[in-house]
Design a protein around this motif. Structure first.
Motif, PDB file in Angstrom:
ATOM      1  N   LEU A  25       0.832  -1.201   0.000  1.00 29.39           N
ATOM      2  CA  LEU A  25       0.000   0.000   0.000  1.00 29.39           C
ATOM      3  C   LEU A  25       0.871   1.257   0.000  1.00 29.39           C
ATOM      4  CD1 LEU A  25      -3.010   0.820   0.186  1.00 29.39           C
ATOM      5  CD2 LEU A  25      -2.749   0.751   2.672  1.00 29.39           C
ATOM      6  N   PHE A  26       1.900   1.253   0.832  1.00 28.25           N
ATOM      7  CA  PHE A  26       2.836   2.373   0.908  1.00 28.25           C
ATOM      8  C   PHE A  26       3.535   2.574  -0.436  1.00 28.25           C
ATOM      9  CE2 PHE A  26       7.143   3.830   2.722  1.00 28.25           C
ATOM     10  CZ  PHE A  26       6.775   5.168   2.750  1.00 28.25           C
ATOM     11  N   GLU A  27       3.959   1.486  -1.059  1.00 29.62           N
ATOM     12  CA  GLU A  27       4.625   1.587  -2.362  1.00 29.62           C
ATOM     13  C   GLU A  27       3.693   2.216  -3.404  1.00 29.62           C
ATOM     14  OE1 GLU A  27       7.077  -1.096  -5.640  1.00 29.62           O
ATOM     15  OE2 GLU A  27       6.062  -2.113  -3.978  1.00 29.62           O
ATOM     16  N   LYS A  28       2.448   1.813  -3.412  1.00 26.74           N
ATOM     17  CA  LYS A  28       1.483   2.407  -4.354  1.00 26.74           C
ATOM     18  C   LYS A  28       1.356   3.914  -4.130  1.00 26.74           C
ATOM     19  CE  LYS A  28      -1.171  -1.795  -4.994  1.00 26.74           C
ATOM     20  NZ  LYS A  28      -2.363  -2.551  -4.617  1.00 26.74           N
ATOM     21  N   ASP A  29       1.321   4.319  -2.884  1.00 30.67           N
ATOM     22  CA  ASP A  29       1.229   5.750  -2.574  1.00 30.67           C
ATOM     23  C   ASP A  29       2.480   6.502  -3.030  1.00 30.67           C
ATOM     24  OD1 ASP A  29      -1.268   5.370  -1.492  1.00 30.67           O
ATOM     25  OD2 ASP A  29      -0.614   5.534   0.598  1.00 30.67           O
ATOM     26  N   LEU A  30       3.635   5.899  -2.826  1.00 33.47           N
ATOM     27  CA  LEU A  30       4.887   6.538  -3.255  1.00 33.47           C
ATOM     28  C   LEU A  30       4.938   6.670  -4.777  1.00 33.47           C
ATOM     29  CD1 LEU A  30       7.425   4.735  -0.874  1.00 33.47           C
ATOM     30  CD2 LEU A  30       6.596   7.096  -0.674  1.00 33.47           C
ATOM     31  N   ARG A  31       4.499   5.639  -5.468  1.00 31.07           N
ATOM     32  CA  ARG A  31       4.486   5.679  -6.938  1.00 31.07           C
ATOM     33  C   ARG A  31       3.483   6.715  -7.441  1.00 31.07           C
ATOM     34  NH1 ARG A  31       7.899   2.291  -8.769  1.00 31.07           N
ATOM     35  NH2 ARG A  31       8.412   0.376  -7.680  1.00 31.07           N
ATOM     36  N   ALA A  32       2.340   6.787  -6.784  1.00 25.12           N
ATOM     37  CA  ALA A  32       1.321   7.770  -7.169  1.00 25.12           C
ATOM     38  C   ALA A  32       1.824   9.198  -6.960  1.00 25.12           C
ATOM     39  CB  ALA A  32       0.036   7.544  -6.380  1.00 25.12           C
ATOM     40  N   ALA A  33       2.737   9.373  -6.026  1.00 23.54           N
ATOM     41  CA  ALA A  33       3.307  10.698  -5.759  1.00 23.54           C
ATOM     42  C   ALA A  33       4.372  11.074  -6.790  1.00 23.54           C
ATOM     43  CB  ALA A  33       3.905  10.738  -4.358  1.00 23.54           C
ATOM     44  N   GLY A  34       4.708  10.124  -7.667  1.00 26.35           N
ATOM     45  CA  GLY A  34       5.657  10.402  -8.736  1.00 26.35           C
ATOM     46  C   GLY A  34       7.118  10.434  -8.305  1.00 26.35           C
ATOM     47  N   LEU A  35       7.440   9.743  -7.221  1.00 27.61           N
ATOM     48  CA  LEU A  35       8.830   9.725  -6.756  1.00 27.61           C
ATOM     49  C   LEU A  35       9.695   8.864  -7.660  1.00 27.61           C
ATOM     50  CD1 LEU A  35       8.235   9.336  -2.920  1.00 27.61           C
ATOM     51  CD2 LEU A  35       8.690  11.432  -4.207  1.00 27.61           C
ATOM     52  N   LYS A  36      10.986   9.141  -7.664  1.00 26.45           N
ATOM     53  CA  LYS A  36      11.938   8.356  -8.443  1.00 26.45           C
ATOM     54  C   LYS A  36      12.064   6.958  -7.846  1.00 26.45           C
ATOM     55  CE  LYS A  36      14.693  12.287  -9.901  1.00 26.45           C
ATOM     56  NZ  LYS A  36      16.001  12.936  -9.866  1.00 26.45           N
ATOM     57  N   GLU A  37      12.422   6.007  -8.693  1.00 24.71           N
ATOM     58  CA  GLU A  37      12.525   4.609  -8.277  1.00 24.71           C
ATOM     59  C   GLU A  37      13.480   4.435  -7.090  1.00 24.71           C
ATOM     60  OE1 GLU A  37      11.377   0.808  -8.120  1.00 24.71           O
ATOM     61  OE2 GLU A  37      10.545   2.285  -9.493  1.00 24.71           O
ATOM     62  N   ARG A  38      14.603   5.089  -7.139  1.00 25.26           N
ATOM     63  CA  ARG A  38      15.588   4.963  -6.042  1.00 25.26           C
ATOM     64  C   ARG A  38      15.010   5.504  -4.730  1.00 25.26           C
ATOM     65  NH1 ARG A  38      21.656   7.540  -5.595  1.00 25.26           N
ATOM     66  NH2 ARG A  38      22.048   6.697  -3.535  1.00 25.26           N
ATOM     67  N   THR A  39      14.300   6.601  -4.795  1.00 19.14           N
ATOM     68  CA  THR A  39      13.674   7.180  -3.599  1.00 19.14           C
ATOM     69  C   THR A  39      12.626   6.231  -3.041  1.00 19.14           C
ATOM     70  OG1 THR A  39      14.074   9.394  -4.476  1.00 19.14           O
ATOM     71  CG2 THR A  39      12.429   9.195  -2.721  1.00 19.14           C
ATOM     72  N   ILE A  40      11.837   5.647  -3.916  1.00 19.97           N
ATOM     73  CA  ILE A  40      10.816   4.674  -3.495  1.00 19.97           C
ATOM     74  C   ILE A  40      11.482   3.489  -2.799  1.00 19.97           C
ATOM     75  CG2 ILE A  40       9.109   3.001  -4.336  1.00 19.97           C
ATOM     76  CD1 ILE A  40       8.427   5.111  -6.544  1.00 19.97           C
ATOM     77  N   ARG A  41      12.520   2.947  -3.411  1.00 15.38           N
ATOM     78  CA  ARG A  41      13.237   1.810  -2.809  1.00 15.38           C
ATOM     79  C   ARG A  41      13.784   2.159  -1.430  1.00 15.38           C
ATOM     80  NH1 ARG A  41      15.876   1.257  -7.732  1.00 15.38           N
ATOM     81  NH2 ARG A  41      17.804   1.906  -6.709  1.00 15.38           N
ATOM     82  N   ASN A  42      14.359   3.357  -1.303  1.00 11.64           N
ATOM     83  CA  ASN A  42      14.924   3.772  -0.011  1.00 11.64           C
ATOM     84  C   ASN A  42      13.840   3.897   1.060  1.00 11.64           C
ATOM     85  OD1 ASN A  42      17.558   3.825  -0.957  1.00 11.64           O
ATOM     86  ND2 ASN A  42      17.495   5.998  -1.438  1.00 11.64           N
ATOM     87  N   HIS A  43      12.730   4.534   0.711  1.00 13.79           N
ATOM     88  CA  HIS A  43      11.636   4.665   1.683  1.00 13.79           C
ATOM     89  C   HIS A  43      11.082   3.291   2.076  1.00 13.79           C
ATOM     90  CE1 HIS A  43      11.466   8.949   1.895  1.00 13.79           C
ATOM     91  NE2 HIS A  43      11.034   9.137   0.658  1.00 13.79           N
ATOM     92  N   LEU A  44      10.924   2.416   1.106  1.00 15.82           N
ATOM     93  CA  LEU A  44      10.422   1.073   1.398  1.00 15.82           C
ATOM     94  C   LEU A  44      11.390   0.298   2.289  1.00 15.82           C
ATOM     95  CD1 LEU A  44       8.929   0.052  -2.051  1.00 15.82           C
ATOM     96  CD2 LEU A  44       7.661   0.394   0.091  1.00 15.82           C
ATOM     97  N   TYR A  45      12.671   0.382   1.983  1.00 19.18           N
ATOM     98  CA  TYR A  45      13.673  -0.310   2.792  1.00 19.18           C
ATOM     99  C   TYR A  45      13.629   0.192   4.236  1.00 19.18           C
ATOM    100  CZ  TYR A  45      18.009  -1.881   4.810  1.00 19.18           C
ATOM    101  OH  TYR A  45      18.929  -2.447   5.661  1.00 19.18           O
ATOM    102  N   ASN A  46      13.620   1.510   4.407  1.00 14.48           N
ATOM    103  CA  ASN A  46      13.627   2.083   5.751  1.00 14.48           C
ATOM    104  C   ASN A  46      12.374   1.713   6.538  1.00 14.48           C
ATOM    105  OD1 ASN A  46      16.121   3.296   5.288  1.00 14.48           O
ATOM    106  ND2 ASN A  46      15.217   5.238   4.646  1.00 14.48           N
ATOM    107  N   ALA A  47      11.216   1.798   5.893  1.00 14.72           N
ATOM    108  CA  ALA A  47       9.961   1.446   6.564  1.00 14.72           C
ATOM    109  C   ALA A  47       9.932  -0.044   6.895  1.00 14.72           C
ATOM    110  CB  ALA A  47       8.764   1.823   5.693  1.00 14.72           C
ATOM    111  N   ASP A  48      10.366  -0.871   5.952  1.00 13.35           N
ATOM    112  CA  ASP A  48      10.416  -2.312   6.172  1.00 13.35           C
ATOM    113  C   ASP A  48      11.330  -2.654   7.343  1.00 13.35           C
ATOM    114  OD1 ASP A  48      10.016  -5.143   5.504  1.00 13.35           O
ATOM    115  OD2 ASP A  48      12.057  -5.071   4.721  1.00 13.35           O
ATOM    116  N   PHE A  49      12.496  -2.038   7.392  1.00  7.99           N
ATOM    117  CA  PHE A  49      13.429  -2.303   8.487  1.00  7.99           C
ATOM    118  C   PHE A  49      12.798  -1.938   9.824  1.00  7.99           C
ATOM    119  CE2 PHE A  49      17.046  -1.275  11.269  1.00  7.99           C
ATOM    120  CZ  PHE A  49      17.698  -2.500  11.233  1.00  7.99           C
TER     121      PHE A  49
END
Length: 148
Positions: A25-49
């Motif tokens: 769900l978080f990833e979908k929101d990040l993608r909808a916000a138009g963030l770059k792939e690397r930024t999305i990966r970093n946010h997902l990694y940090n939240a997952d951790f």
């Protein structure tokens, strides 16, 4: 809390499955916000951790309950246990956790009061966490770990 290890493991598995859907769900929101792939990966990694490593270690604790533990995570655990911690990574991890919980609030998983508490905790402590991280990583004679 748990009478045996098997029930503890079952609760961990249940929470991890729930967390997987929250991260999707978080990833979908990040993608909808138009963030770059690397930024999305970093946010997902940090939240997952945060939700699948730290919260599971202290609990197991659900992601919805996680707004109460950000100070313990960023002010202590992250600095001492994550060898990649730097003042900048403390800041970016705080931003990721904040974004994650904003997404959770917008989807009704976390209430507004809990999200506001998380934001206030980050705002009031970020400089202190970063300074403690700097001291921990680059100690000199004038800094003391006894006050950390």
């Amino acid at each position: 809390m748990f009478s045996d290890y098997e029930s503890y493991e079952k609760e961990c598995d249940r929470i991890e499955k729930e967390n997987e859907s929250l991260l999707d769900l978080f990833e979908k929101d990040l993608r909808a916000a138009g963030l770059k792939e690397r930024t999305i990966r970093n946010h997902l990694y940090n939240a997952d951790f945060y939700i699948n490593s730290f919260l599971m270690r202290i609990g197991p604790c659900s992601a919805a309950e996680g707004t109460d533990y950000v100070d313990s995570f960023l002010g202590d655990f992250f600095i001492r246990k994550c060898m990649w911690s730097t003042p900048q990574s403390v800041k970016t991890t705080a931003a990721s956790i904040k974004k994650f919980y904003k997404s959770m609030m917008e989807h009704g998983i976390t209430d507004k009061e809990s999200y506001s508490f998380l934001c206030l905790t980050i705002k009031e402590n970020l400089d202190w966490w970063q300074e403690n991280c700097r001291i921990y990583n680059e100690p000199d004679e004038s800094d003391s770990f006894f006050f950390f």
